[in-house]
Design a protein around this motif. Structure first.
Motif, PDB file in Angstrom:
ATOM      1  N   CYS A 179       0.763  -1.283  -0.142  1.00 39.89           N
ATOM      2  CA  CYS A 179      -0.100  -0.127  -0.101  1.00 39.89           C
ATOM      3  C   CYS A 179       0.779   1.318  -0.120  1.00 39.89           C
ATOM      4  N   ASP A 180       0.608   2.089  -0.817  1.00 39.46           N
ATOM      5  CA  ASP A 180       1.318   3.631  -0.861  1.00 39.46           C
ATOM      6  C   ASP A 180       0.511   4.642  -0.918  1.00 39.46           C
ATOM      7  N   SER A 181      -0.853   4.336  -0.565  1.00 37.89           N
ATOM      8  CA  SER A 181      -1.996   5.652  -0.431  1.00 37.89           C
ATOM      9  C   SER A 181      -1.856   5.904   1.000  1.00 37.89           C
ATOM     10  N   PRO A 182      -1.581   7.313   1.203  1.00 37.23           N
ATOM     11  CA  PRO A 182      -1.638   7.954   2.519  1.00 37.23           C
ATOM     12  C   PRO A 182      -3.330   7.782   3.190  1.00 37.23           C
ATOM     13  N   LEU A 183      -4.047   7.763   2.309  1.00 36.47           N
ATOM     14  CA  LEU A 183      -5.615   7.665   2.845  1.00 36.47           C
ATOM     15  C   LEU A 183      -5.672   6.258   3.110  1.00 36.47           C
ATOM     16  N   ILE A 184      -5.445   5.199   2.811  1.00 36.20           N
ATOM     17  CA  ILE A 184      -5.337   3.908   2.975  1.00 36.20           C
ATOM     18  C   ILE A 184      -4.752   3.578   4.336  1.00 36.20           C
ATOM     19  N   LEU A 185      -3.489   4.102   4.310  1.00 37.76           N
ATOM     20  CA  LEU A 185      -2.511   3.838   5.475  1.00 37.76           C
ATOM     21  C   LEU A 185      -2.962   4.431   6.607  1.00 37.76           C
ATOM     22  N   ARG A 186      -3.683   5.563   6.555  1.00 39.55           N
ATOM     23  CA  ARG A 186      -4.395   6.039   7.580  1.00 39.55           C
ATOM     24  C   ARG A 186      -5.679   5.163   8.108  1.00 39.55           C
ATOM     25  N   THR A 187      -6.309   4.813   7.311  1.00 45.20           N
ATOM     26  CA  THR A 187      -7.465   3.857   7.641  1.00 45.20           C
ATOM     27  C   THR A 187      -7.049   2.682   8.514  1.00 45.20           C
ATOM     28  N   LEU A 188      -5.858   2.178   7.836  1.00 43.90           N
ATOM     29  CA  LEU A 188      -5.208   0.836   8.505  1.00 43.90           C
ATOM     30  C   LEU A 188      -4.655   1.313   9.923  1.00 43.90           C
ATOM     31  N   ARG A 189      -4.182   2.528  10.262  1.00 39.45           N
ATOM     32  CA  ARG A 189      -3.553   2.930  11.454  1.00 39.45           C
ATOM     33  C   ARG A 189      -4.779   3.223  12.222  1.00 39.45           C
TER      34      ARG A 189
END
Length: 139
Positions: free
Chosen positions: A108-118
């Motif tokens: 994953c390289d998407s900041p929005l998806i990474l934020r959702t995972l966090r």
């Protein structure tokens, strides 16, 4: 905002404003593309991963995580939208892989998806990497 009592104008359906021959949902419909590379089963999640795609995406992830000791990569780079339904799917895949003694990697390289995972508490558990090449290089 419309004036009270004034009739509302309805937006035209997407199909009416899409160019001829182009599907209005192109790129947003949830789908999974599965293939093998470097000893891994890679499941690319395309489009908008939400409640609508939960069943079809879930079936594909279940297939990939069903063998004993599965080696699975969930690639979220083609994903355009990812909500709590996507979190549930990834979490389920993680549990299935763990219970079968396998390994799961997430790309994953998407900041929005990474934020959702966090926010969902999965970022430190899954340790996503930005590219599939990173996964293959680490082995």
């Amino acid at each position: 905002m419309t004036q009270q009592g004034a009739p509302r104008r309805e937006a035209p359906p997407l199909a009416a404003i899409a160019p001829e021959g182009v599907r209005a949902d192109r790129g947003t419909a949830p789908r999974a593309c599965t293939y093998g590379v470097g000893g891994y089963t890679v499941v690319e999640l395309h489009g908008e991963i939400d409640l609508v795609g939960r069943e079809s995406i879930g079936l594909e992830l279940d297939r990939a995580t069903s063998p004993p000791a599965p080696a699975v990569v969930i690639d979220l780079t083609p994903t355009r939208f990812f909500d709590c339904s996507g979190l549930e799917l990834v979490c389920r895949a993680y549990r299935r892989v763990r219970d079968r003694g396998g390994r799961l990697r997430v790309v994953c390289d998407s900041p929005l998806i990474l934020r959702t995972l966090r926010v969902g508490g999965l970022l430190d558990v899954l340790c996503p990497v930005p590219t599939l090449a990173d996964v293959l290089r680490e082995d």
